[in-house]
Design a protein around this motif. Structure first.
Motif, PDB file in Angstrom:
ATOM      1  N   ASN A  37       0.816  -1.218   0.000  1.00 35.92           N
ATOM      2  CA  ASN A  37       0.000   0.000   0.000  1.00 35.92           C
ATOM      3  C   ASN A  37       0.850   1.267   0.000  1.00 35.92           C
ATOM      4  O   ASN A  37       0.486   2.278   0.603  1.00 35.92           O
ATOM      5  CB  ASN A  37      -0.965   0.019   1.194  1.00 35.92           C
ATOM      6  CG  ASN A  37      -2.065   1.054   1.025  1.00 35.92           C
ATOM      7  OD1 ASN A  37      -2.516   1.304  -0.087  1.00 35.92           O
ATOM      8  ND2 ASN A  37      -2.496   1.652   2.116  1.00 35.92           N
ATOM      9  N   LYS A  77      -1.757  -8.355  -7.563  1.00 35.30           N
ATOM     10  CA  LYS A  77      -3.140  -7.933  -7.802  1.00 35.30           C
ATOM     11  C   LYS A  77      -3.602  -6.919  -6.762  1.00 35.30           C
ATOM     12  O   LYS A  77      -4.229  -5.904  -7.105  1.00 35.30           O
ATOM     13  CB  LYS A  77      -4.079  -9.143  -7.792  1.00 35.30           C
ATOM     14  CG  LYS A  77      -5.532  -8.775  -8.048  1.00 35.30           C
ATOM     15  CD  LYS A  77      -6.433  -9.991  -8.069  1.00 35.30           C
ATOM     16  CE  LYS A  77      -7.890  -9.584  -8.342  1.00 35.30           C
ATOM     17  NZ  LYS A  77      -8.780 -10.785  -8.381  1.00 35.30           N
ATOM     18  N   GLN A  78      -3.275  -7.183  -5.489  1.00 37.51           N
ATOM     19  CA  GLN A  78      -3.693  -6.264  -4.431  1.00 37.51           C
ATOM     20  C   GLN A  78      -3.069  -4.886  -4.617  1.00 37.51           C
ATOM     21  O   GLN A  78      -3.741  -3.860  -4.440  1.00 37.51           O
ATOM     22  CB  GLN A  78      -3.300  -6.834  -3.069  1.00 37.51           C
ATOM     23  CG  GLN A  78      -3.674  -5.928  -1.891  1.00 37.51           C
ATOM     24  CD  GLN A  78      -3.390  -6.568  -0.558  1.00 37.51           C
ATOM     25  OE1 GLN A  78      -3.650  -7.754  -0.370  1.00 37.51           O
ATOM     26  NE2 GLN A  78      -2.851  -5.799   0.380  1.00 37.51           N
ATOM     27  N   GLU A  79      -1.792  -4.849  -5.002  1.00 37.00           N
ATOM     28  CA  GLU A  79      -1.125  -3.552  -5.167  1.00 37.00           C
ATOM     29  C   GLU A  79      -1.614  -2.822  -6.416  1.00 37.00           C
ATOM     30  O   GLU A  79      -1.745  -1.595  -6.409  1.00 37.00           O
ATOM     31  CB  GLU A  79       0.393  -3.741  -5.202  1.00 37.00           C
ATOM     32  CG  GLU A  79       0.962  -4.302  -3.911  1.00 37.00           C
ATOM     33  CD  GLU A  79       0.478  -3.578  -2.669  1.00 37.00           C
ATOM     34  OE1 GLU A  79       0.516  -2.323  -2.663  1.00 37.00           O
ATOM     35  OE2 GLU A  79       0.038  -4.248  -1.711  1.00 37.00           O
ATOM     36  N   THR A 116      -4.596  -2.913  -7.584  1.00 35.32           N
ATOM     37  CA  THR A 116      -5.955  -2.419  -7.357  1.00 35.32           C
ATOM     38  C   THR A 116      -6.080  -1.477  -6.169  1.00 35.32           C
ATOM     39  O   THR A 116      -6.892  -0.551  -6.202  1.00 35.32           O
ATOM     40  CB  THR A 116      -6.929  -3.590  -7.161  1.00 35.32           C
ATOM     41  OG1 THR A 116      -6.478  -4.404  -6.070  1.00 35.32           O
ATOM     42  CG2 THR A 116      -7.013  -4.444  -8.415  1.00 35.32           C
ATOM     43  N   LYS A 117      -5.244  -1.682  -5.116  1.00 37.23           N
ATOM     44  CA  LYS A 117      -5.486  -0.962  -3.865  1.00 37.23           C
ATOM     45  C   LYS A 117      -4.345  -0.085  -3.381  1.00 37.23           C
ATOM     46  O   LYS A 117      -4.518   0.655  -2.407  1.00 37.23           O
ATOM     47  CB  LYS A 117      -5.842  -1.964  -2.762  1.00 37.23           C
ATOM     48  CG  LYS A 117      -7.135  -2.729  -3.012  1.00 37.23           C
ATOM     49  CD  LYS A 117      -7.458  -3.658  -1.864  1.00 37.23           C
ATOM     50  CE  LYS A 117      -8.777  -4.397  -2.106  1.00 37.23           C
ATOM     51  NZ  LYS A 117      -9.106  -5.314  -0.977  1.00 37.23           N
ATOM     52  N   ASN A 118      -3.164  -0.134  -4.015  1.00 40.12           N
ATOM     53  CA  ASN A 118      -2.045   0.671  -3.530  1.00 40.12           C
ATOM     54  C   ASN A 118      -2.435   2.155  -3.535  1.00 40.12           C
ATOM     55  O   ASN A 118      -2.843   2.690  -4.567  1.00 40.12           O
ATOM     56  CB  ASN A 118      -0.813   0.427  -4.400  1.00 40.12           C
ATOM     57  CG  ASN A 118       0.436   1.066  -3.816  1.00 40.12           C
ATOM     58  OD1 ASN A 118       0.591   2.273  -3.796  1.00 40.12           O
ATOM     59  ND2 ASN A 118       1.359   0.225  -3.346  1.00 40.12           N
ATOM     60  N   SER A 119      -2.292   2.808  -2.385  1.00 32.55           N
ATOM     61  CA  SER A 119      -2.793   4.177  -2.236  1.00 32.55           C
ATOM     62  C   SER A 119      -2.021   5.199  -3.050  1.00 32.55           C
ATOM     63  O   SER A 119      -2.533   6.294  -3.320  1.00 32.55           O
ATOM     64  CB  SER A 119      -2.767   4.583  -0.756  1.00 32.55           C
ATOM     65  OG  SER A 119      -1.442   4.541  -0.256  1.00 32.55           O
ATOM     66  N   GLY A 128      -1.906   2.578  -7.255  1.00 36.45           N
ATOM     67  CA  GLY A 128      -2.862   1.563  -7.677  1.00 36.45           C
ATOM     68  C   GLY A 128      -4.092   2.184  -8.326  1.00 36.45           C
ATOM     69  O   GLY A 128      -4.207   3.405  -8.458  1.00 36.45           O
ATOM     70  N   ASN A 129      -5.018   1.334  -8.729  1.00 38.19           N
ATOM     71  CA  ASN A 129      -6.296   1.782  -9.293  1.00 38.19           C
ATOM     72  C   ASN A 129      -6.115   2.732 -10.473  1.00 38.19           C
ATOM     73  O   ASN A 129      -6.758   3.782 -10.573  1.00 38.19           O
ATOM     74  CB  ASN A 129      -7.172   2.427  -8.211  1.00 38.19           C
ATOM     75  CG  ASN A 129      -8.619   2.562  -8.635  1.00 38.19           C
ATOM     76  OD1 ASN A 129      -9.100   1.805  -9.467  1.00 38.19           O
ATOM     77  ND2 ASN A 129      -9.314   3.539  -8.068  1.00 38.19           N
ATOM     78  N   ASN A 130      -5.163   2.375 -11.357  1.00 41.71           N
ATOM     79  CA  ASN A 130      -4.914   3.135 -12.596  1.00 41.71           C
ATOM     80  C   ASN A 130      -4.445   4.579 -12.358  1.00 41.71           C
ATOM     81  O   ASN A 130      -4.718   5.465 -13.169  1.00 41.71           O
ATOM     82  CB  ASN A 130      -6.166   3.145 -13.481  1.00 41.71           C
ATOM     83  CG  ASN A 130      -6.543   1.763 -13.968  1.00 41.71           C
ATOM     84  OD1 ASN A 130      -5.692   1.012 -14.453  1.00 41.71           O
ATOM     85  ND2 ASN A 130      -7.813   1.403 -13.821  1.00 41.71           N
ATOM     86  N   THR A 131      -3.735   4.801 -11.273  1.00 40.27           N
ATOM     87  CA  THR A 131      -3.140   6.115 -11.038  1.00 40.27           C
ATOM     88  C   THR A 131      -2.179   6.448 -12.175  1.00 40.27           C
ATOM     89  O   THR A 131      -1.372   5.615 -12.588  1.00 40.27           O
ATOM     90  CB  THR A 131      -2.371   6.124  -9.707  1.00 40.27           C
ATOM     91  OG1 THR A 131      -3.293   5.888  -8.637  1.00 40.27           O
ATOM     92  CG2 THR A 131      -1.655   7.454  -9.484  1.00 40.27           C
TER      93      THR A 131
END
Length: 231
Positions: free
Chosen positions: A135, A182-184, A186-189, A192-195
């Motif tokens: 994260n 996968k977790q990083e 999708t969820k890495n602050s 992640g999440n297409n930043t």
């Protein structure tokens, strides 16, 4: 495979012992000088012979145990050629394969936190040092840091791995021990999440982090494989 995850509470550093069950040869990733006696006791209890100490980079937050372990056990230090630690026995580059008995490690150059950062990939797991954290990510405001380069390293060299690849970082400050690609993704602050690359750079430029507590002692020591220069 023999695997142990070790933790230095003072610097929140994770070290990793990996051993081949057949040959009893082993490696330590990101060793800490103050824990050398603990490593030696563990190696003896598991009947393992330490062949290599792997560094993910030249650390600014703790002193490596590589030099002491080389003196005591005859192990060889492995560092990327751009890390600034010419004391190492093996200076590696991207794509190099390292064999320890039946265990094979691929060196992936993942600069951005420092010029010489690498991750070590093997089987179902990757050891990411201070590049990719759970994260989070390594800071980029000193020691050749480059936020854009770190973004490229993580997204191209690490996020391209299979989704179920286990992620073992060099540090954690929140009690986490392991993640997955996968977790990083999708969820890495931080990324992640297409930043986007631009968003990540902006985030890193605005962290306002404190000066590293041990950097003035750790950097010169680690450029000498953990053994302070005589003079």
């Amino acid at each position: 495979m023999i695997f142990r995850q070790l933790f230095d509470a003072q610097t929140h550093t994770y070290s990793y012992l990996l051993g081949c069950e057949r040959t009893r040869r082993a490696s330590l990733i990101d060793s800490v000088a103050s824990e050398v006696d603990t490593y030696i006791d563990l190696l003896q209890s598991l009947n393992l012979n330490l062949l290599y100490t792997f560094e993910t980079h030249v650390h600014a937050d703790h002193i490596t145990g590589a030099g002491l372990l080389r003196q005591k056990l005859g192990s060889k230090s492995v560092v990327h050629r751009d890390a600034g630690a010419m004391c190492a026995d093996l200076l590696v580059t991207d794509g190099v394969l390292l064999q320890i008995g039946d265990l094979e490690f691929e060196v992936r150059h993942t600069p951005g936190h420092t010029n010489g950062c690498v991750s070590y990939l093997m089987q179902d797991r990757v050891f990411t040092g201070d590049a990719l954290l759970i994260n989070g990510s390594g800071r980029t405001d000193f020691q050749q840091g480059d936020a854009g380069q770190l973004y490229d390293s993580i997204t191209k060299k690490l996020f391209s791995l299979p989704a179920d690849t286990l992620v073992y970082p060099g540090h954690d400050y929140h009690g986490n021990t392991v993640s997955t690609i996968k977790q990083e993704i999708t969820k890495n602050s931080r990324l992640g999440n297409n930043t986007s690359r631009e968003q990540f750079i902006a985030t890193m430029q605005n962290l306002k982090l404190a000066y590293p507590k041990f950097i003035d002692q750790a950097l010169p020591a680690n450029q000498s494989c953990g053994l302070m220069p005589q003079g």
